[in-house]
Design a protein around this motif. Sequence first.
Motif, PDB file in Angstrom:
ATOM      1  N   PHE A 186       7.582-101.462 -14.792  1.00  0.00           N
ATOM      2  CA  PHE A 186       8.801-102.104 -14.363  1.00  0.00           C
ATOM      3  C   PHE A 186       8.653-104.164 -15.014  1.00  0.00           C
ATOM      4  CE2 PHE A 186       9.759 -98.763 -11.785  1.00  0.00           C
ATOM      5  CZ  PHE A 186      10.872 -98.458 -12.499  1.00  0.00           C
ATOM      6  N   PRO A 187       9.711-104.594 -15.182  1.00  0.00           N
ATOM      7  CA  PRO A 187       9.237-105.838 -15.169  1.00  0.00           C
ATOM      8  C   PRO A 187       9.459-106.028 -13.964  1.00  0.00           C
ATOM      9  CG  PRO A 187      11.079-105.996 -16.479  1.00  0.00           C
ATOM     10  CD  PRO A 187      10.666-104.594 -15.820  1.00  0.00           C
ATOM     11  N   LYS A 188       8.231-107.221 -13.892  1.00  0.00           N
ATOM     12  CA  LYS A 188       8.170-108.623 -12.277  1.00  0.00           C
ATOM     13  C   LYS A 188       9.560-108.747 -11.117  1.00  0.00           C
ATOM     14  CE  LYS A 188       5.428-111.912  -9.676  1.00  0.00           C
ATOM     15  NZ  LYS A 188       6.575-112.112  -8.951  1.00  0.00           N
ATOM     16  N   TRP A 189      10.729-108.817 -11.945  1.00  0.00           N
ATOM     17  CA  TRP A 189      11.664-109.223 -10.929  1.00  0.00           C
ATOM     18  C   TRP A 189      12.321-108.191 -10.582  1.00  0.00           C
ATOM     19  CZ3 TRP A 189      16.399-106.680 -12.013  1.00  0.00           C
ATOM     20  CH2 TRP A 189      16.320-106.143 -13.319  1.00  0.00           C
ATOM     21  N   GLU A 190      12.593-107.109 -11.272  1.00  0.00           N
ATOM     22  CA  GLU A 190      12.096-105.312 -10.617  1.00  0.00           C
ATOM     23  C   GLU A 190      11.671-104.471  -9.711  1.00  0.00           C
ATOM     24  OE1 GLU A 190      14.333-101.226 -13.001  1.00  0.00           O
ATOM     25  OE2 GLU A 190      13.475-103.213 -13.994  1.00  0.00           O
ATOM     26  N   ARG A 191      10.248-105.329 -10.015  1.00  0.00           N
ATOM     27  CA  ARG A 191       9.241-105.057  -9.092  1.00  0.00           C
ATOM     28  C   ARG A 191       9.731-105.292  -7.623  1.00  0.00           C
ATOM     29  NH1 ARG A 191       5.571-106.968  -5.620  1.00  0.00           N
ATOM     30  NH2 ARG A 191       3.397-105.911  -5.610  1.00  0.00           N
ATOM     31  N   ASP A 192      10.180-106.906  -8.155  1.00  0.00           N
ATOM     32  CA  ASP A 192       9.761-107.191  -6.030  1.00  0.00           C
ATOM     33  C   ASP A 192      11.303-106.605  -5.538  1.00  0.00           C
ATOM     34  OD1 ASP A 192       7.318-108.659  -6.440  1.00  0.00           O
ATOM     35  OD2 ASP A 192       8.408-110.873  -7.596  1.00  0.00           O
ATOM     36  N   LEU A 193      12.705-106.903  -6.740  1.00  0.00           N
ATOM     37  CA  LEU A 193      13.895-106.304  -5.915  1.00  0.00           C
ATOM     38  C   LEU A 193      13.268-105.196  -5.396  1.00  0.00           C
ATOM     39  CD1 LEU A 193      16.594-106.496  -5.919  1.00  0.00           C
ATOM     40  CD2 LEU A 193      17.002-105.655  -8.096  1.00  0.00           C
ATOM     41  N   MET A 194      12.679-103.676  -6.020  1.00  0.00           N
ATOM     42  CA  MET A 194      12.163-102.970  -5.452  1.00  0.00           C
ATOM     43  C   MET A 194      11.653-102.469  -3.725  1.00  0.00           C
ATOM     44  SD  MET A 194      12.010 -99.796  -8.415  1.00  0.00           S
ATOM     45  CE  MET A 194      10.548-101.014  -8.864  1.00  0.00           C
ATOM     46  N   VAL A 195      10.302-103.946  -3.608  1.00  0.00           N
ATOM     47  CA  VAL A 195       9.924-103.912  -3.372  1.00  0.00           C
ATOM     48  C   VAL A 195      10.488-104.426  -1.695  1.00  0.00           C
ATOM     49  CG1 VAL A 195       7.938-105.467  -1.755  1.00  0.00           C
ATOM     50  CG2 VAL A 195       8.072-103.539  -4.177  1.00  0.00           C
ATOM     51  N   TYR A 196      11.215-105.701  -1.855  1.00  0.00           N
ATOM     52  CA  TYR A 196      11.615-106.059  -0.430  1.00  0.00           C
ATOM     53  C   TYR A 196      13.567-105.920   0.075  1.00  0.00           C
ATOM     54  CZ  TYR A 196       8.277-109.924  -1.411  1.00  0.00           C
ATOM     55  OH  TYR A 196       6.617-111.110  -1.343  1.00  0.00           O
ATOM     56  N   CYS A 197      13.826-105.322  -0.605  1.00  0.00           N
ATOM     57  CA  CYS A 197      14.865-104.549  -1.415  1.00  0.00           C
ATOM     58  C   CYS A 197      15.146-103.356  -0.288  1.00  0.00           C
ATOM     59  CB  CYS A 197      16.122-104.070  -2.099  1.00  0.00           C
ATOM     60  SG  CYS A 197      17.189-105.575  -2.635  1.00  0.00           S
ATOM     61  N   PHE A 237       5.918-100.670   1.507  1.00  0.00           N
ATOM     62  CA  PHE A 237       6.289-101.037  -0.148  1.00  0.00           C
ATOM     63  C   PHE A 237       5.351-101.820  -1.088  1.00  0.00           C
ATOM     64  CE2 PHE A 237      10.005 -98.975   1.609  1.00  0.00           C
ATOM     65  CZ  PHE A 237      10.843 -98.814   0.468  1.00  0.00           C
ATOM     66  N   GLU A 238       4.346-102.334  -0.502  1.00  0.00           N
ATOM     67  CA  GLU A 238       3.638-102.872  -1.445  1.00  0.00           C
ATOM     68  C   GLU A 238       2.550-101.284  -1.943  1.00  0.00           C
ATOM     69  OE1 GLU A 238       3.028-105.764  -2.826  1.00  0.00           O
ATOM     70  OE2 GLU A 238       4.538-106.783  -1.528  1.00  0.00           O
ATOM     71  N   TRP A 239       2.183-101.052  -0.794  1.00  0.00           N
ATOM     72  CA  TRP A 239       1.393 -99.507  -1.317  1.00  0.00           C
ATOM     73  C   TRP A 239       2.203 -98.874  -2.430  1.00  0.00           C
ATOM     74  CZ3 TRP A 239       1.766 -94.142  -0.262  1.00  0.00           C
ATOM     75  CH2 TRP A 239       1.085 -93.058  -0.621  1.00  0.00           C
ATOM     76  N   PHE A 240       3.173 -98.488  -2.557  1.00  0.00           N
ATOM     77  CA  PHE A 240       4.660 -98.130  -2.212  1.00  0.00           C
ATOM     78  C   PHE A 240       4.247 -98.091  -4.370  1.00  0.00           C
ATOM     79  CE2 PHE A 240       7.460 -95.890   0.637  1.00  0.00           C
ATOM     80  CZ  PHE A 240       6.529 -95.645   1.258  1.00  0.00           C
ATOM     81  N   ALA A 241       4.442 -99.514  -4.827  1.00  0.00           N
ATOM     82  CA  ALA A 241       3.913-100.586  -5.853  1.00  0.00           C
ATOM     83  C   ALA A 241       3.081-100.129  -6.753  1.00  0.00           C
ATOM     84  CB  ALA A 241       4.495-101.962  -5.757  1.00  0.00           C
ATOM     85  N   LEU A 242       1.592-100.460  -5.826  1.00  0.00           N
ATOM     86  CA  LEU A 242       0.552 -99.802  -5.949  1.00  0.00           C
ATOM     87  C   LEU A 242       0.960 -98.222  -6.642  1.00  0.00           C
ATOM     88  CD1 LEU A 242      -2.360-101.326  -7.027  1.00  0.00           C
ATOM     89  CD2 LEU A 242      -3.042 -99.939  -4.048  1.00  0.00           C
ATOM     90  N   ALA A 243       0.726 -97.633  -5.439  1.00  0.00           N
ATOM     91  CA  ALA A 243       0.526 -96.172  -6.030  1.00  0.00           C
ATOM     92  C   ALA A 243       1.914 -95.645  -7.338  1.00  0.00           C
ATOM     93  CB  ALA A 243       0.964 -95.139  -4.797  1.00  0.00           C
ATOM     94  N   GLY A 244       2.182 -95.974  -7.615  1.00  0.00           N
ATOM     95  CA  GLY A 244       4.164 -95.997  -8.501  1.00  0.00           C
ATOM     96  C   GLY A 244       3.665 -96.643 -10.256  1.00  0.00           C
ATOM     97  N   TRP A 279       4.454 -99.900 -10.425  1.00  0.00           N
ATOM     98  CA  TRP A 279       5.401-100.736 -10.428  1.00  0.00           C
ATOM     99  C   TRP A 279       5.474-101.289 -12.079  1.00  0.00           C
ATOM    100  CZ3 TRP A 279       8.223-100.466  -5.446  1.00  0.00           C
ATOM    101  CH2 TRP A 279       8.891 -99.167  -5.134  1.00  0.00           C
ATOM    102  N   ASP A 280       4.056-102.184 -11.392  1.00  0.00           N
ATOM    103  CA  ASP A 280       3.552-103.437 -11.990  1.00  0.00           C
ATOM    104  C   ASP A 280       3.858-102.943 -13.438  1.00  0.00           C
ATOM    105  OD1 ASP A 280       3.538-105.689 -10.134  1.00  0.00           O
ATOM    106  OD2 ASP A 280       1.618-104.862  -9.520  1.00  0.00           O
ATOM    107  N   ILE A 281       3.502-102.075 -14.332  1.00  0.00           N
ATOM    108  CA  ILE A 281       3.094-101.203 -15.125  1.00  0.00           C
ATOM    109  C   ILE A 281       4.496-101.375 -15.751  1.00  0.00           C
ATOM    110  CG2 ILE A 281       2.065 -99.471 -17.080  1.00  0.00           C
ATOM    111  CD1 ILE A 281      -0.060 -99.794 -15.264  1.00  0.00           C
TER     112      ILE A 281
END
Length: 413
Positions: free
Chosen positions: A292-303, A279-286, A288-290
């Motif tokens: 979505f807000p950080k809280w939303e990005r972290d929510l997607m990664v950990y959940c 999911f960390e790679w998903f966040a990079l490929a998608g 997500w840092d750009i």
Amino acid sequence: MLSFRLLTALSATRSYSLNSQNLRFVEFTIARRNFSNALKEVKSGSSTKKSPNGTFKLTLLGACIGAVAGSTYTLYTRICDKNSHKEHERTPPKVIEYFPADVRITKRFINPNDTSGLDIVLFQYQTCPFCCKVRAYLDYMGISYSVVEVDAVLRQDIRWSDVKKVPMVLIRQQDGKYVQMTDSSAIISLVASSLHDKRMDVGELAQFYPQISYFDDDGKKRQDILNKYFLMYQDRTPKNMTREIEENERKWRTWADNHLVHLISPNCYQTFDEALETFEWFALAGEWDIHFPKWERDLMVYCGATAMWVIAKILKRRHQLTDDVRSHMYDALNKWTADLKKQNTKFMGGKKPGLADLSVFGVLSSMEGCQTFKDCLQNTNIGKWFYDVKELVQQNRGKLHRERIVGVPALAQ
């Protein structure tokens, strides 16, 4: 005792003599009187009988509550789905009057050489294998399209839709309305049919891909898209397209959906650490840092990592995979490359990638940054074919234009 007297009275009504009419009348009268007295005693005895004990009362109450709850649930399900008992029901693709106002376009791929005339908006998760399939086809065909990156947890950008899954596309019809399609293979078949024959509006072609209901082996009602692996050539079948080629293409497209894709989750989420890494790679490929807000990005990664770690175990049992899940993935890729070698062509589609190539490539590209894919490159011969397809897909893809960046006003982008 009361029961005995009641039975005696009943027996007396049947035992009258046939010797004399008067005797019969007297015996019948006495029997009727005895029967009446016995019945009165039964009634009076029931009123003085002891009340049921607490256990019996509790059982009776539970049975009543269960009956009411079951009846209520049955009535509710029938109201919600009046056609739950029907089979082979056809539901045409939904047509939307206006583009949803609250949808946030994330980015666009614009190809100046695109002559398709199609206005497509793709709702996706960047690393969803089915979404990757659709993108691989659109990119390879050089089609311009817009992207809405959906939050996999909150799913705010598809709140307007009755269907809460991706990939989903809205394609503009000639009348300005939008036809909605939700199955990756059906989306690809629809767009391919439209590119082949532009005489029909995309909305008309979409009617060939209705949703149909059926009952599986367990008696559960299921939904699928009819004709999703078929292209609507009408009376203009390509000269180089034979029945054998069509059947082979449909076979591998079906294989990608029904077999290959089900091997990804058990492989990419074997342990929680591997799931989190994925999911960390998903966040990079998608990006997500750009987007979505950080809280939303972290929510997607950990959940997301936690949910998929659990789901992977369920899918492993459902598809009867052994603990050595990598071996199943290796076997699948070896099957693909062995058939390619037997066919003696660069791609399954011949000299150029066909729909089967793009489907298999799309599924595999969803895990390109994961350890599973790295292991596949080392233990199978999939690499050469995969990167040959990837090169052509990237060559034909339109130029990326970003539409939404968190914290940056739209006009400043």
